[in-house]
Design a protein around this motif. Structure first.
Motif, short mmCIF file in Angstrom:
data_model
loop_
_atom_site.label_atom_id
_atom_site.label_comp_id
_atom_site.label_asym_id
_atom_site.label_seq_id
_atom_site.Cartn_x
_atom_site.Cartn_y
_atom_site.Cartn_z
N UNK A 125 0.83 -1.21 0.00
CA UNK A 125 0.00 0.00 0.00
C UNK A 125 0.86 1.26 0.00
N UNK A 126 1.93 1.25 0.77
CA UNK A 126 2.81 2.41 0.83
C UNK A 126 3.52 2.61 -0.51
N UNK A 127 3.94 1.53 -1.16
CA UNK A 127 4.55 1.66 -2.48
C UNK A 127 3.58 2.29 -3.46
N UNK A 128 2.30 1.98 -3.34
CA UNK A 128 1.29 2.54 -4.24
C UNK A 128 1.04 4.02 -3.97
N UNK A 129 1.03 4.41 -2.70
CA UNK A 129 0.62 5.77 -2.34
C UNK A 129 1.77 6.73 -2.08
N UNK A 130 2.86 6.25 -1.50
CA UNK A 130 3.97 7.14 -1.16
C UNK A 130 5.28 6.36 -1.12
N UNK A 131 5.75 5.91 -2.27
CA UNK A 131 6.94 5.04 -2.30
C UNK A 131 8.21 5.69 -1.76
N UNK A 132 8.27 7.01 -1.76
CA UNK A 132 9.48 7.68 -1.27
C UNK A 132 9.66 7.55 0.24
N UNK A 133 8.65 7.08 0.94
CA UNK A 133 8.77 6.86 2.38
C UNK A 133 9.47 5.55 2.71
N UNK A 134 9.65 4.70 1.73
CA UNK A 134 10.25 3.39 1.96
C UNK A 134 11.73 3.45 1.64
N UNK A 135 12.59 3.09 2.60
CA UNK A 135 14.03 3.15 2.34
C UNK A 135 14.46 2.06 1.36
N UNK A 136 15.57 2.31 0.66
CA UNK A 136 16.09 1.30 -0.27
C UNK A 136 16.64 0.10 0.49
N UNK A 137 16.73 -1.02 -0.20
CA UNK A 137 17.35 -2.19 0.40
C UNK A 137 18.86 -2.14 0.15
N UNK A 138 19.61 -2.82 0.99
CA UNK A 138 21.06 -2.94 0.81
C UNK A 138 21.34 -4.14 -0.08
N UNK A 139 22.21 -3.94 -1.04
CA UNK A 139 22.56 -5.02 -1.96
C UNK A 139 24.07 -5.10 -2.09
N UNK A 140 24.60 -6.30 -1.86
CA UNK A 140 26.03 -6.55 -2.07
C UNK A 140 26.29 -6.61 -3.57
N UNK A 141 27.31 -5.89 -4.00
CA UNK A 141 27.68 -5.86 -5.41
C UNK A 141 29.08 -6.45 -5.54
N UNK A 142 29.17 -7.53 -6.29
CA UNK A 142 30.45 -8.20 -6.49
C UNK A 142 30.77 -8.19 -7.98
N UNK A 143 31.95 -7.69 -8.29
CA UNK A 143 32.41 -7.73 -9.68
C UNK A 143 33.10 -9.07 -9.88
N UNK A 144 32.66 -9.81 -10.88
CA UNK A 144 33.23 -11.12 -11.14
C UNK A 144 34.68 -11.04 -11.57
N UNK A 145 35.47 -12.03 -11.19
CA UNK A 145 36.90 -12.03 -11.53
C UNK A 145 37.11 -12.15 -13.04
N UNK A 146 36.12 -12.69 -13.73
CA UNK A 146 36.21 -12.82 -15.19
C UNK A 146 35.17 -11.94 -15.88
N UNK B 142 31.48 -9.34 -15.40
CA UNK B 142 30.12 -9.47 -14.92
C UNK B 142 29.92 -8.86 -13.54
N UNK B 143 28.70 -8.54 -13.24
CA UNK B 143 28.32 -8.00 -11.94
C UNK B 143 27.32 -8.95 -11.30
N UNK B 144 27.46 -9.13 -10.00
CA UNK B 144 26.59 -10.02 -9.25
C UNK B 144 26.03 -9.27 -8.06
N UNK B 145 24.74 -9.44 -7.81
CA UNK B 145 24.05 -8.69 -6.77
C UNK B 145 23.37 -9.66 -5.81
N UNK B 146 23.62 -9.47 -4.50
CA UNK B 146 23.07 -10.34 -3.47
C UNK B 146 22.40 -9.49 -2.40
N UNK B 147 21.24 -9.94 -1.96
CA UNK B 147 20.54 -9.24 -0.90
C UNK B 147 20.15 -10.24 0.18
N UNK B 148 20.41 -9.85 1.42
CA UNK B 148 20.08 -10.71 2.55
C UNK B 148 19.00 -10.09 3.43
N UNK B 149 18.83 -8.79 3.36
CA UNK B 149 17.81 -8.09 4.14
C UNK B 149 16.76 -7.51 3.20
#
Length: 112
Positions: A43-64, A66-73
């Protein structure tokens, strides 16, 4: 409290927010969801999405390349966005290593 005041230890010093496609974010640990919370966030995303904080995402650059993204929270926010069939979610990216990812997953990296 406004969403710009909500931070984690990983992203407290990061101001930049990215719109990251859900399809590229890997979530290796199955969430335990509170349906009331997910519906409230929807409901909040529909009415006022700016009130919701972003999620944290781990960003890993592949050794060969590519980019890889992981989220735990942010499982409730992620699920709300998914159910609303939104293609992207607001994220704070913090670059890290594959060894850090192994620690999050509970394995011990080879530190040779």
């Amino acid at each position: 409290m406004s969403s710009d005041k909500l931070t984690s230890i990983h992203t407290a010093q990061i101001d930049e927010i990215h719109d990251v496609p859900l399809i590229v974010i890997r979530r290796p640990i199955p969430p335990v969801l509170d349906e009331v919370k997910v519906k409230s966030l929807m409901e909040t995303y529909k009415t006022n999405p700016n009130q919701i904080p972003p999620i944290d995402v781990m960003w890993i650059k592949g050794s060969e390349g590519g980019n890889y993204y992981y989220s735990f929270g942010g499982c409730h926010r992620f699920e709300a966005v998914k159910r609303l069939k939104m293609e992207k979610i607001k994220c704070k990216l913090f670059q890290t290593s594959a060894d850090d990812l192994l620690f999050y997953l509970g394995t011990k990296p080879d530190l040779k």
